[in-house]
Design an enzyme around this catalytic site. Structure first.
Site, PDB file in Angstrom:
ATOM      1  N   GLU A 193       0.883  -1.166   0.000  1.00 50.84           N
ATOM      2  CA  GLU A 193       0.000   0.000   0.000  1.00 50.84           C
ATOM      3  C   GLU A 193       0.913   1.206   0.000  1.00 50.84           C
ATOM      4  O   GLU A 193       1.661   1.431   0.952  1.00 50.84           O
ATOM      5  CB  GLU A 193      -0.919  -0.031   1.226  1.00 50.84           C
ATOM      6  CG  GLU A 193      -2.112   0.917   1.113  1.00 50.84           C
ATOM      7  CD  GLU A 193      -1.723   2.366   1.364  1.00 50.84           C
ATOM      8  OE1 GLU A 193      -1.697   3.158   0.383  1.00 50.84           O
ATOM      9  OE2 GLU A 193      -1.428   2.704   2.510  1.00 50.84           O
ATOM     10  N   CYS A 248      -2.462   8.651   3.939  1.00 48.65           N
ATOM     11  CA  CYS A 248      -2.502   8.277   2.521  1.00 48.65           C
ATOM     12  C   CYS A 248      -3.834   8.603   1.874  1.00 48.65           C
ATOM     13  O   CYS A 248      -3.918   8.689   0.644  1.00 48.65           O
ATOM     14  CB  CYS A 248      -2.174   6.794   2.360  1.00 48.65           C
ATOM     15  SG  CYS A 248      -3.357   5.685   3.146  1.00 48.65           S
TER      16      CYS A 248
END
Length: 515
Positions: free
Chosen positions: A271, A305
């Site tokens: 990720e 994020c």
């Protein structure tokens, strides 16, 4: 038990004040492997990014330590069974224990990371749910009956598949969510029956070590876990060891590429962040959009994020949305993390604050206008709103990972969609509109892992498949989905032969069948 490690051991060297941070960790060691806490080479300092206060020290480990840790887990997996029911019960206990220790964990997080105490408490609550979901994901391991009867090659065979652990998982986690992102790797790995080597961020290792301590207390076998923070050659030793079967990494694309280049033939889940856009259409609720943009852009000082980085607003609403976002941003309070009146804390380091400052100055030099913020004080960077930003500036092209949002006008929706997609990332996006047809049309065209209607990109529940397209990562997290990634289907096939009578097993039921 070994004596605890905390900042009391190092208080004469601290630069902060005695405000309770010294007592938060109470860890029995600075690394955990070979079934025990380690206290050798306690030389890696952990400091509060707010003021440099020395919170404690953890072990500076070596590649030899990594090999010993992996060998111990490998032996345990070969020799010691840990039934599924026991795995589920351990994670259920861990969820209960975390609830009981919630304030302790919140203070550790707020002390060593960028999060305010309010944000840290929210992370602990989410982690409790992640553990609960991980326990419940035991049902994902059931498997299915194989369809031999529907195949010309089936013959007199029956069979089924079930999901089995891949083996040893290397979990490499970042600083910005030092508890819940660890749980998102360890919870699914453990319920799946794997062993785990955790490498938490060296900037926020105390939270990860405290979480390992909690898992051991909850009943996770010591042979299933290791936690090593850092030291010469540690990261390379973790990812290159042939006994590691899967790497789960959260961090930046450059590091992910280095891991992929050196890890060899093994499964890698990654990720890698985002450069998230929100589109505000002409028929949107401007006030609701502005409120959500402020909340989504500046949480954890933008070090998220899912943070809102680019906002594309229809020209008919542009001035109104800009005015409200600017006012909401100026109302935020930047200050001490443990003060409940603080909205935005520092960045993880002064170096990161200087980087964000450099990117904003670059945009200003290219013609951008600053409507709020735009100033740095040590490790703090004021929440910043920009307009008139050229598309080739880094605050538009790359992931800022700081408290900066750029607001840009559009006339045609297709142009906003093109601009939103015009990035190397594809994690999540938000769309504000009162038209369900328009919302679904835009959602279909956005090349991202999730589109959130009438909210920004900053939305996640811990059960959903989480990840993105392009440089935002490979594979999916989200507990059930991670369990599938961290296990593999294993077939069991029985040849019944040609006897005149046989026992046929179908779907777990046994019945007498005469031929």
């Amino acid at each position: 038990m070994l004596p605890s490690i905390n900042a009391l051991d190092a208080r004469p060297e601290t630069t902060g004040t005695t405000d309770g941070r010294a007592e938060v960790a109470h860890l029995p060691g600075g690394a955990f492997f070979e079934g025990r806490w380690q206290r050798a080479d306690l030389t890696l300092e952990v400091r509060d990014p707010e003021d440099g206060f020395l919170l404690g020290r953890v072990c500076s480990s070596t590649a030899v330590d990594v090999r010993l840790a992996i060998a111990h887990i490998h032996r345990h997996l070969q020799r010691e069974d840990w039934p599924l029911r026991s795995r589920r019960e351990a994670l259920e206990r861990a969820a209960r224990l975390l609830g009981e220790q919630s304030m302790r964990f919140a203070r550790i997080i707020a002390s060593e990371s960028s999060k305010t105490i309010t944000e840290a408490e929210r992370e602990v609550r989410r982690c409790t749910e992640t553990l609960r979901l991980s326990a419940a994901a035991s049902s994902e391991l059931a498997g299915e009956t194989l369809g031999f009867e529907d195949s010309m090659a089936g013959g007199n065979k029956i069979g089924w598949y079930s999901r089995k652990p891949v083996g040893i998982v290397a979990a490499i986690t970042p600083f910005n969510d030092p508890l819940n992102l660890v749980a998102h790797k360890l919870g699914p790995a453990l319920i799946g029956g794997n062993g785990v080597v955790l490498k938490p961020s060296a900037r926020t290792p105390l939270t990860g070590l405290a979480f390992v301590q909690l898992l051991l207390e909850a009943g996770v076998p010591s042979g299933r876990l290791a936690a090593i923070v850092g030291g010469p050659g540690v990261a390379e030793a973790v990812v290159t060891d042939s006994r590691v079967d899967l790497i789960s990494f959260t961090g930046g694309p450059a590091t992910a590429e280095r891991i992929a280049a050196t890890a060899g033939a093994k499964k890698i889940l990654s990720e890698l962040g985002g450069n998230n856009a929100t589109i505000v259409c002409a028929d949107a609720d401007a006030q609701a959009a502005a409120t959500a943009i402020v909340a989504g852009a500046f949480g954890v000082a933008g070090q998220n994020c899912l943070s809102v980085q680019r906002v594309y607003v229809h020209t008919s609403l542009f001035d109104e949305v800009l005015e409200q976002v600017t006012a909401g941003t100026k109302a935020l309070r930047t200050g001490p993390k443990l003060d409940r009146g603080t909205d935005v804390g520092p960045l993880i380091s002064e170096a990161e604050a200087r980087r964000v400052e450099e990117w904003v100055e670059e945009a200003k030099a290219a013609g951008a206008t600053v409507h709020a913020g735009g100033a740095r004080r040590n490790g703090y960077y004021e929440p910043t709103v920009l307009t008139d930003v050229p598309s080739d500036c880094r605050v538009i092209r790359e992931e800022v990972f700081g408290p900066v949002v750029s607001i840009l006008p559009f006339i045609e929706v297709q142009d906003a969609v093109f601009a939103a997609n015009n990035t190397e990332y594809g994690l999540q996006a938000g769309v504000f509109t009162q038209s369900i047809d328009l919302a679904l049309s835009i959602a279909e065209k956005l090349h991202v892992g999730a589109v959130v209607i009438n909210e920004t990109s900053d939305v996640r529940i811990d059960s959903m498949p989480f990840g993105g397209f392009k440089k935002s990562g490979v594979g999916r997290e989200g507990v059930r989905h991670a369990v599938r990634e961290m296990t593999e289907p294993k077939n069991t096939i029985i040849n019944l032969g040609e006897s005149t009578a046989r026992w046929q097993i179908l779907g777990g039921l046994t019945e007498r069948t005469s031929l």
